[in-house]
Design a protein around this motif. Structure first.
Motif: not given
Length: 476
Positions: A88, A192, A206, A210-211, A240-243, A246
């Motif tokens: 990242q 992804t 990730q 991740g965001g 953010p709604e990333k696994k 964040n």
């Protein structure tokens, strides 16, 4: 031997990396000792890609290690037992040196050919574990946030297109959380690079940061609410709604509480303001203690946040509080004028609908309806002209004498005072426009209490309705 790292936790422990690529040996060599070098243990695993150049031990968590290789940055959460590549924001390129800032907890990465990279505040990695990775939502401790006062550059000092500046880290309160999003249906699942890893294996790019999100980012299912020390609403943003891990940043600006429909009122206020040629004015929250609430579906996590003033400046907190109170009063005036303008526009549309209906001639009292509509429309125009006067001639419109423009200018002078006391000129300007605004709002209220109510009665007496007679529907 490109690098030796003595342990900061055990004087008998150390780490070394070896490099033999000049003899076409690209095997990664990274070793550790715990007995002053009498014996060495290899920490190289199959996850490491490329020959090694540097290893760095975290100064707080002895199990957290960073490794620079020919092909990028790797991280281990268990003292070198397993490694994961960090992708990242860090390119696949040789990493020659690493440093961890002792105050900011930033990881500084020196590469060959790709300049320097900085990963802001790696402290959440010290808390990251398998237990955290199993949670749907986990909020890491929120570090203290320092407000930032930015100087203004004179237009005469503009460097044009000759200046180059690197990207600064986002200003604001840094909110870091781990998220395991609910699995979406196959047709809804975005593309992804694969699932986020556990702390022991996989691709760290990730899972780690991740965001990141700023105020005003598009709406997501991650709702972040800021409350003051009394539990009162201060602001709301979406993260953010990333696994993985964040980040979101609160810019210290207050917003209106969300409406019943869930849409932040600030967005509604801004849309109304745009109709009248101005944006809603936000106040900067005062230094102090706040509560951060992160909500995702049925999960909620809470943390404490301390906001401090800009440490570079001598700031009088009493001045900040006085400016804040004046700004709140000015905002209330601005919102009231905006609401009046919006309400007048809605009334104008309603009158046009009535007049269009009267033109059809379907109502025997159509002439009375039209006459009443014309009379109330004249009074309505007087109010709208006071708010935003129509230009008298073609060309650039001068609306400076309109109440809308004058309120905007006066309120911006109050809310823009920052750390200095509100200037005498700004206060005088505001004191002059406020009575005019109050008088205008009284006229608007009287217009609705008398004229609009009388117009409604006229319509009722005329049997006016927007709906045609309904004929029952039958299957013949």
């Amino acid at each position: 031997m490109p690098h030796i790292q003595a342990s900061q936790f055990n004087e008998a422990a150390a780490y070394i990396v070896l490099d033999d690529h000049r003899r076409s040996n690209f095997t990664p060599y990274v070793l550790a000792t715990g007995d002053y070098g009498k014996t060495w243990k290899s920490l190289a695993t199959a996850e490491i890609d490329g020959y090694c150049m540097v290893i760095r031990e975290d100064p707080v968590d002895k199990s957290l290690l960073f490794l620079g290789t020919e092909f990028g940055l790797f991280v281990s959460f268990d003292g070198g037992g397993k490694w994961a590549k960090w992708t990242q924001g860090v390119p696949t390129c040789p990493v020659y040196d690493l440093a961890i800032h002792p105050r900011e907890n930033d990881l500084i990465i020196a590469t060959h050919g790709r300049a320097l990279y900085v990963i802001d505040d790696i402290s959440p990695l010290r808390e990251f574990s398998e237990e955290v990775a199993k949670k749907k939502l986990h909020l890491f401790p929120v570090p203290e946030a320092r407000q930032f006062q930015q100087g203004r550059m004179s237009p005469l000092q503009s460097p044009g297109d000759t200046i180059f500046a690197g990207e600064n880290k986002p200003q604001g309160a840094r909110i870091t959380y781990y998220l395991t999003p609910t699995e979406k249906k196959p047709e809804e699942k975005p593309e992804t690079g694969g699932p986020a890893p556990t702390p022991q294996a996989g691709t760290a790019g990730q899972a780690m940061f991740g965001g990141s999100g700023m105020r005003g980012q598009e709406r997501t299912n991650v709702q972040i609410t800021i409350l003051d020390s009394q539990g009162k609403f201060v602001s709301q943003l979406f993260g953010p709604e990333k696994k993985g891990i964040n980040r979101a940043y609160w810019n210290f600006l207050e917003t209106e509480p969300p409406s019943r429909e869930g849409q932040p009122r600030e967005e509604q206020a801004e849309s109304r303001a745009m109709m009248f040629g101005r944006r809603a004015m936000s106040l900067q929250a005062l230094p102090g203690m706040y509560t951060v609430k992160v909500k995702y579906e049925d999960q909620e996590a809470t943390g404490a946040l301390e906001v401090k003033p800009d440490p570079r400046l001598k700031i009088d907190l009493e001045v900040l509080k006085a400016n804040y109170e004046k700004g709140k009063a000015a905002q209330a005036l601005s919102r009231a004028v905006m609401q009046a303008g919006r309400q007048l526009q809605q009334t104008q549309r309603a009158i046009q609908t009535v007049k269009e209906y009267a033109r059809t001639g379907k109502n025997p009292k159509a002439d009375d309806i039209t006459k009443a509509a014309d009379e109330i429309e004249k009074k309505l125009k007087e109010l709208t002209e006071a708010l935003d006067p129509t230009p008298l001639k073609q060309g650039m419109a001068d609306r400076s004498q309109g109440l809308n423009r004058q309120v905007t200018s006066a309120v911006s002078g109050i809310t823009g005072a920052a750390i200095e006391p509100v200037s005498q000129a700004a206060q005088t300007k505001y004191d002059k426009v406020r009575p005019r605004a109050e008088e205008f709002l009284n006229r608007v209220n009287e217009f609705y209490e008398k004229d609009v109510e009388n117009f409604k009665r006229t319509l009722q007496e005329s049997g006016f309705t927007l709906f045609s007679p309904v004929i029952p529907i039958k299957i013949e």
